[in-house]
Design a protein around this motif. Structure first.
Motif, PDB file in Angstrom:
ATOM      1  N   HIS A  70       0.863  -1.173   0.000  1.00 31.39           N
ATOM      2  CA  HIS A  70       0.000   0.000   0.000  1.00 31.39           C
ATOM      3  C   HIS A  70       0.905   1.230   0.000  1.00 31.39           C
ATOM      4  N   PRO A  71       0.359   2.434  -0.181  1.00 29.62           N
ATOM      5  CA  PRO A  71       1.218   3.625  -0.283  1.00 29.62           C
ATOM      6  C   PRO A  71       2.188   3.792   0.880  1.00 29.62           C
ATOM      7  N   GLY A  72       1.748   3.448   2.088  1.00 29.09           N
ATOM      8  CA  GLY A  72       2.627   3.594   3.240  1.00 29.09           C
ATOM      9  C   GLY A  72       3.873   2.740   3.136  1.00 29.09           C
ATOM     10  N   ILE A  73       3.722   1.499   2.689  1.00 28.43           N
ATOM     11  CA  ILE A  73       4.885   0.615   2.572  1.00 28.43           C
ATOM     12  C   ILE A  73       5.814   1.089   1.459  1.00 28.43           C
ATOM     13  N   TYR A  74       5.238   1.551   0.336  1.00 30.17           N
ATOM     14  CA  TYR A  74       6.091   2.126  -0.709  1.00 30.17           C
ATOM     15  C   TYR A  74       6.879   3.315  -0.154  1.00 30.17           C
ATOM     16  N   ASP A  75       6.223   4.108   0.672  1.00 33.20           N
ATOM     17  CA  ASP A  75       6.888   5.261   1.272  1.00 33.20           C
ATOM     18  C   ASP A  75       8.000   4.814   2.215  1.00 33.20           C
ATOM     19  N   HIS A  76       7.751   3.780   3.003  1.00 33.65           N
ATOM     20  CA  HIS A  76       8.779   3.260   3.903  1.00 33.65           C
ATOM     21  C   HIS A  76      10.005   2.807   3.115  1.00 33.65           C
ATOM     22  N   LEU A  77       9.762   2.073   2.037  1.00 32.05           N
ATOM     23  CA  LEU A  77      10.867   1.598   1.201  1.00 32.05           C
ATOM     24  C   LEU A  77      11.621   2.767   0.573  1.00 32.05           C
ATOM     25  N   ALA A  78      10.873   3.788   0.165  1.00 29.92           N
ATOM     26  CA  ALA A  78      11.502   4.967  -0.434  1.00 29.92           C
ATOM     27  C   ALA A  78      12.385   5.683   0.580  1.00 29.92           C
ATOM     28  N   LEU A  79      11.918   5.804   1.818  1.00 30.04           N
ATOM     29  CA  LEU A  79      12.700   6.479   2.854  1.00 30.04           C
ATOM     30  C   LEU A  79      13.990   5.721   3.158  1.00 30.04           C
ATOM     31  N   VAL A  80      13.905   4.397   3.217  1.00 25.69           N
ATOM     32  CA  VAL A  80      15.120   3.602   3.448  1.00 25.69           C
ATOM     33  C   VAL A  80      16.089   3.793   2.288  1.00 25.69           C
ATOM     34  N   SER A  81      15.555   3.804   1.070  1.00 28.69           N
ATOM     35  CA  SER A  81      16.398   3.942  -0.114  1.00 28.69           C
ATOM     36  C   SER A  81      17.122   5.284  -0.149  1.00 28.69           C
ATOM     37  N   ILE A  82      16.403   6.368   0.096  1.00 32.59           N
ATOM     38  CA  ILE A  82      17.001   7.705  -0.024  1.00 32.59           C
ATOM     39  C   ILE A  82      17.827   8.066   1.205  1.00 32.59           C
ATOM     40  N   SER A  83      17.677   7.335   2.300  1.00 31.97           N
ATOM     41  CA  SER A  83      18.414   7.680   3.521  1.00 31.97           C
ATOM     42  C   SER A  83      19.920   7.591   3.321  1.00 31.97           C
ATOM     43  N   SER A  84      20.369   6.675   2.471  1.00 30.55           N
ATOM     44  CA  SER A  84      21.810   6.569   2.227  1.00 30.55           C
ATOM     45  C   SER A  84      22.329   7.833   1.547  1.00 30.55           C
ATOM     46  N   ILE A  85      21.567   8.348   0.585  1.00 34.52           N
ATOM     47  CA  ILE A  85      21.985   9.545  -0.142  1.00 34.52           C
ATOM     48  C   ILE A  85      21.928  10.769   0.768  1.00 34.52           C
ATOM     49  N   CYS A  86      20.892  10.858   1.596  1.00 30.74           N
ATOM     50  CA  CYS A  86      20.801  11.976   2.540  1.00 30.74           C
ATOM     51  C   CYS A  86      21.970  11.945   3.521  1.00 30.74           C
ATOM     52  N   ALA A  87      22.324  10.753   3.996  1.00 29.38           N
ATOM     53  CA  ALA A  87      23.456  10.635   4.922  1.00 29.38           C
ATOM     54  C   ALA A  87      24.762  11.002   4.230  1.00 29.38           C
ATOM     55  N   GLY A  88      24.904  10.593   2.968  1.00 30.32           N
ATOM     56  CA  GLY A  88      26.100  10.969   2.218  1.00 30.32           C
ATOM     57  C   GLY A  88      26.204  12.469   2.041  1.00 30.32           C
ATOM     58  N   SER A  89      25.061  13.125   1.858  1.00 27.94           N
ATOM     59  CA  SER A  89      25.047  14.582   1.715  1.00 27.94           C
ATOM     60  C   SER A  89      25.452  15.264   3.016  1.00 27.94           C
ATOM     61  N   ILE A  90      24.966  14.734   4.145  1.00 32.89           N
ATOM     62  CA  ILE A  90      25.357  15.285   5.445  1.00 32.89           C
ATOM     63  C   ILE A  90      26.843  15.058   5.685  1.00 32.89           C
ATOM     64  N   TYR A  91      27.333  13.900   5.293  1.00 36.32           N
ATOM     65  CA  TYR A  91      28.758  13.582   5.444  1.00 36.32           C
ATOM     66  C   TYR A  91      29.621  14.575   4.669  1.00 36.32           C
ATOM     67  N   ILE A  92      29.187  14.928   3.452  1.00 35.56           N
ATOM     68  CA  ILE A  92      29.965  15.824   2.591  1.00 35.56           C
ATOM     69  C   ILE A  92      29.815  17.286   3.011  1.00 35.56           C
ATOM     70  N   HIS A  93      28.576  17.724   3.238  1.00 37.47           N
ATOM     71  CA  HIS A  93      28.309  19.148   3.452  1.00 37.47           C
ATOM     72  C   HIS A  93      28.224  19.553   4.921  1.00 37.47           C
ATOM     73  N   GLY A  94      27.947  18.598   5.796  1.00 37.93           N
ATOM     74  CA  GLY A  94      27.786  18.922   7.207  1.00 37.93           C
ATOM     75  C   GLY A  94      26.335  19.212   7.545  1.00 37.93           C
TER      76      GLY A  94
END
Length: 223
Positions: A70-94
């Protein structure tokens, strides 16, 4: 210096580099703990973000097949997927620079560090599509709602310290791959774990149940 409420200890010195890919994988694991009832978390290894490398790494998990998509589970999967990129951005930019950027509209993909993670970003966008269709919202609207939600989660008091803790465990392990049960047991032994667990509950309650009104109110300029 302001002490975190979690007071996570610094990991001991190790010979392996504590690089961006380690933080990206750690963030995936920490984000996925928000949805532990839906996923069986199996293993974690540092993400190899070098172009052309076949061994990707990251979080390995399976979804509970008894739960209907359902939409919620797709959203959960999307958040897990993008979390790596968000963390990489924090690592690079602070964290300070990212915190300032997400206050300003319109948002730009320039704040996302996609180097070596283009495949993950494409997977994230595919996961957002069913959510946008269900709520009849522009795809960019749903994508940015998820991205901002992950950034805000990672910047909650103490959460980045927990990401550091998990990254330190990966960093200092003799094995390239760690069992998620082993990581979770180690976390549960820490004094800060009850507060962290409550933070997970607070984050979940702030976003779910997912609704069109909630998404529209968050980013009205992109509705």
């Amino acid at each position: 210096m302001q002490l975190s409420i979690f007071s996570v200890q610094e990991p001991v010195a190790c010979k392996k580099p504590l690089d961006q890919g380690t933080f990206m994988a750690a963030a995936q694991f920490v984000m996925a703990l928000n949805f532990a009832a839906e996923f069986e978390l199996l293993s974690l290894s540092a993400l190899n973000i070098q172009t052309g490398m076949a061994k990707k790494g990251g979080l390995v998990f399976v979804r509970n097949g008894k739960l209907k998509m359902h939409p919620g589970i797709y959203d959960h999967l999307a958040l897990v997927s993008i979390s790596s990129i968000c963390a990489g951005s924090i690592y690079i930019h602070g964290r300070d620079e990212i915190a300032a950027e997400i206050l300003n509209l319109p948002y730009s993909e320039g704040i996302l560090n996609l180097a070596g993670a283009e495949e993950d970003y494409m997977a994230f966008k595919r996961l957002c599509s069913p959510v946008s269709r269900f709520f009849l919202l522009h795809t960019k609207k749903v994508q940015w709602s998820a991205i901002l939600s992950v950034f805000r989660f990672l910047m909650m008091d103490g959460i980045w310290d927990v990401v550091n803790f998990v990254a330190g465990k990966l960093h200092c392990s003799d094995a390239d791959v760690l069992a998620c049960t082993q990581l979770l047991e180690s976390m549960q032994e820490q004094e800060w774990y009850p507060v962290f667990h409550q933070s997970l509950r607070d984050f979940y309650a702030s976003r779910y149940p997912l609704s069109k009104d909630g998404l529209v109110s968050e980013l009205p300029e992109m509705a």
